[in-house]
Design an enzyme around this catalytic site. Structure first.
Site, PDB file in Angstrom:
ATOM      1  N   ALA A 184       7.105   2.858  -1.577  1.00  0.00           N
ATOM      2  CA  ALA A 184       7.578   1.589  -2.138  1.00  0.00           C
ATOM      3  C   ALA A 184       7.330   1.566  -3.646  1.00  0.00           C
ATOM      4  CB  ALA A 184       6.886   0.416  -1.456  1.00  0.00           C
TER       5      ALA A 184
ATOM      6  N   LEU B  38       0.818  -1.221   0.000  1.00  0.00           N
ATOM      7  CA  LEU B  38       0.000   0.000   0.000  1.00  0.00           C
ATOM      8  C   LEU B  38       0.849   1.268   0.000  1.00  0.00           C
ATOM      9  CD1 LEU B  38      -2.730  -0.946   2.657  1.00  0.00           C
ATOM     10  CD2 LEU B  38      -2.891  -1.102   0.158  1.00  0.00           C
ATOM     11  N   SER B  39       2.159   1.132   0.073  1.00  0.00           N
ATOM     12  CA  SER B  39       3.031   2.296   0.254  1.00  0.00           C
ATOM     13  C   SER B  39       3.341   3.016  -1.061  1.00  0.00           C
ATOM     14  CB  SER B  39       4.352   1.852   0.885  1.00  0.00           C
ATOM     15  OG  SER B  39       5.310   2.895   0.822  1.00  0.00           O
ATOM     16  N   PRO B  40       3.031   4.318  -1.134  1.00  0.00           N
ATOM     17  CA  PRO B  40       3.392   5.065  -2.338  1.00  0.00           C
ATOM     18  C   PRO B  40       4.910   5.181  -2.494  1.00  0.00           C
ATOM     19  CG  PRO B  40       2.618   6.577  -0.647  1.00  0.00           C
ATOM     20  CD  PRO B  40       2.357   5.190  -0.139  1.00  0.00           C
TER      21      PRO B  40
END
EC number: 5.99.1.4
Length: 199
Positions: free
Chosen positions: A15, A11-13
Site C-alpha cells: 500500500a 501496515l502494508s508495504p
C-alpha cells in the site's frame, strides 16, 4: 461519477508503494474513492492467507527481493526493517476513517503520510502524536485522533466484513462499482486501462 472502494492496511508495504498513483488515476477519470482501512492480519485468517511471520521461508525470501525491486521501480525509499512494524494499526486507521467523514483535507495525502511514517521514517503510527502530525500535514484537525475513536472502531470492523464479502484477500485491493477488482499496487496500471476503456 464512477466509484471505487479502496481496501488497505496502514501496515502494508505494498500500500505504501502504491504512493499516490490511485489519486492521480481518480483525478484523471473523475473517480470517487471510499478509503477502507482494515485489519489485514484478521483478513488473512478469514481468507486463507498467513501473516508474514507464519509464511514459508521461500515466500519471505522472495518478498525480500521483490519489495526493494518495486520500491526502486517506483522511485521510492523503503526501509525493509522498520523500527515499528508490526504495530497497532487501529489508531491510524480510526484517524483515516474520521478524516474521511470530517472532510476538509487531502485524504490520499493522509494515507500516504501514515504509510511513509512506517516504511521510511521509522515512526510508530500507534502513537497519537505521530498520527496527529500526519493529520495536520494533510490539512485535517489533529483532534480527530480523539473525537473519531468510537465511530472509527465500528467502521474499521465493518470494513473487514465488507472486504470478506467483496472477495478481498490482501492489500492494497481496489474494487470498482461494477465488481471488477484489482489486487496489488502493481495492478494500478490495469485499473487505469480499464477506466480508459482500453482493457
Amino acid at each position: 461519477m464512477a466509484h471505487l472502494d479502496y481496501y488497505f492496511s496502514v501496515l502494508s508495504p505494498y500500500a505504501y508503494l502504491a504512493g499516490q498513483r490511485l489519486e492521480k488515476i481518480a483525478d484523471a477519470h473523475g473517480l470517487d474513492i471510499t478509503y477502507k482501512p482494515l485489519d489485514i492480519m484478521t483478513l488473512f485468517t478469514r481468507t486463507g492467507g498467513l501473516a508474514p511471520k507464519d509464511r514459508h521461508p521461500s515466500r519471505m525470501a522472495y518478498r525480500a527481493q521483490e519489495l526493494p525491486r518495486q520500491a526502486k521501480k517506483a522511485g521510492m525509499p523503503l526501509n525493509m526493517k522498520p523500527a515499528h512494524w508490526p504495530t497497532n494499526a487501529a489508531p491510524a486507521s480510526y484517524a483515516i476513517i474520521a478524516a474521511q467523514k470530517a472532510g476538509g483535507g487531502y485524504l490520499g495525502g493522509l494515507v500516504h503520510s501514515i504509510l511513509r511514517a512506517v516504511w521510511v521514517e521509522d515512526r510508530d503510527i500507534a502513537e497519537d502524536s505521530v498520527v496527529q502530525d500526519c493529520l495536520k500535514a494533510a490539512g485535517f484537525d489533529p483532534g480527530l485522533t480523539f473525537s473519531g475513536m468510537l465511530a472509527g472502531a465500528e467502521t474499521y470492523a465493518a470494513n473487514l466484513e465488507d472486504a470478506v464479502n467483496a472477495g478481498v484477500f490482501g492489500a492494497p485491493f481496489y474494487i470498482l462499482e461494477d465488481g471488477q477488482s484489482f489486487w496489488g499496487q502493481d495492478r494500478l496500471e490495469d485499473l487505469d486501462l480499464v477506466l480508459s476503456g482500453k482493457l
